[in-house]
Write a protein that holds these residues in place. Structure first.
Motif, PDB file in Angstrom:
ATOM      1  N   ALA A  60      64.716  78.115  12.884  1.00 22.63           N
ATOM      2  CA  ALA A  60      62.890  78.593  12.736  1.00 22.63           C
ATOM      3  C   ALA A  60      62.186  78.783  11.335  1.00 22.63           C
ATOM      4  CB  ALA A  60      64.104  80.138  12.359  1.00 22.63           C
ATOM      5  N   ALA A  61      62.951  77.713  10.779  1.00 27.05           N
ATOM      6  CA  ALA A  61      62.520  77.845   9.044  1.00 27.05           C
ATOM      7  C   ALA A  61      61.281  76.717   9.616  1.00 27.05           C
ATOM      8  CB  ALA A  61      62.996  77.683   8.211  1.00 27.05           C
ATOM      9  N   MET A  63      58.992  76.394  11.131  1.00 27.41           N
ATOM     10  CA  MET A  63      58.333  76.962  12.717  1.00 27.41           C
ATOM     11  C   MET A  63      57.393  77.663  11.573  1.00 27.41           C
ATOM     12  SD  MET A  63      59.375  77.725  16.649  1.00 27.41           S
ATOM     13  CE  MET A  63      60.857  78.405  15.728  1.00 27.41           C
ATOM     14  N   LEU A  64      57.700  77.720  10.271  1.00 25.07           N
ATOM     15  CA  LEU A  64      56.922  78.572   9.680  1.00 25.07           C
ATOM     16  C   LEU A  64      56.966  78.213   7.839  1.00 25.07           C
ATOM     17  CD1 LEU A  64      60.361  81.214   9.786  1.00 25.07           C
ATOM     18  CD2 LEU A  64      57.301  81.308  10.447  1.00 25.07           C
ATOM     19  N   LYS A  65      55.773  78.324   7.605  1.00 24.12           N
ATOM     20  CA  LYS A  65      55.614  77.894   5.954  1.00 24.12           C
ATOM     21  C   LYS A  65      56.436  77.539   5.106  1.00 24.12           C
ATOM     22  CE  LYS A  65      50.778  79.017   7.291  1.00 24.12           C
ATOM     23  NZ  LYS A  65      49.389  79.502   6.598  1.00 24.12           N
ATOM     24  N   THR A  66      57.429  78.438   4.938  1.00 20.81           N
ATOM     25  CA  THR A  66      58.373  78.142   3.864  1.00 20.81           C
ATOM     26  C   THR A  66      59.531  77.422   4.370  1.00 20.81           C
ATOM     27  OG1 THR A  66      59.950  79.757   5.342  1.00 20.81           O
ATOM     28  CG2 THR A  66      58.937  80.792   4.203  1.00 20.81           C
ATOM     29  N   GLY A  67      58.948  76.498   4.746  1.00 18.75           N
ATOM     30  CA  GLY A  67      59.249  74.770   4.781  1.00 18.75           C
ATOM     31  C   GLY A  67      61.025  75.195   4.814  1.00 18.75           C
TER      32      GLY A  67
END
Lengths: 120, 120
Positions: A60-61, A63-67
């Motif tokens: 999940a992470a 795919m996200l901008k939070t790294g």
């Protein structure tokens, strides 16, 4: 490949530590150091579930901008569980009593992860 | 039902806080207080994923001897995310910068959860 000294060192350094493992994302522990008084907590069963969840969070992470996820913690009334990524396949898990030293646990896992990675 | 003062209070008390929400386990935020500089982090998308994972962990932990999950944290290189159960349907989420005050965040969420529960 000798993980046990690192796992023992983590458990000995952190007040309230119950057990520390190197685990794969398949939920199978590669090596574990557990204190005798941790026996009734069914930690192994809990960790299999957590490994599964951790694997999902990781993707999940990504795919996200939070790294990339580097650390996950799951705390219940009785046990604090800290997980720290070691490699894309393996992670460290540390279980603490609810009144254990959580901050110290985070710190010790952070400095131990590269040492365990070097043994892989 | 007024969550916003509690959420603002959390964000103002914790150094490095980016945003705080009351969320349902369906991944829908009931109320959010977000700092302007948190805008590019796509926190909302991340939290929907986390809500899903948190729901799974909750049911996993209920079957185990370690007790009900009260707190979950998912940390990436850029953002620390703390989640604290409020009720069986709702939880608090706090996002912090990677160098934010994590210990203070845990503490403030713990004391804020009962206040939010009282508003439900």
């Amino acid at each position: 490949m000798s993980f046990l000294p690192h796992l023992e060192s983590v458990v000995n350094q952190v007040e309230g530590a119950l057990a520390c493992s190197v685990m794969g994302f398949d939920g199978i522990a590669v090596e574990t150091h557990q204190k005798p008084d941790a026996g009734d907590l069914e930690l192994a069963t809990a960790w299999v579930e957590y490994a599964n969840v951790l694997g999902q969070l990781k993707s999940a992470a990504e795919m996200l901008k939070t790294g990339t996820v580097s650390e996950v913690s799951v705390n219940t009334e009785r046990v604090l569980t800290l997980m720290r990524m070691v490699s894309p396949e393996y992670f460290l898990v540390l279980a603490l009593k609810a009144n254990g030293n959580y901050g110290k646990g985070r710190y010790v896992l952070r400095i131990t992860a590269p040492k365990v990675r070097a043994e892989l």
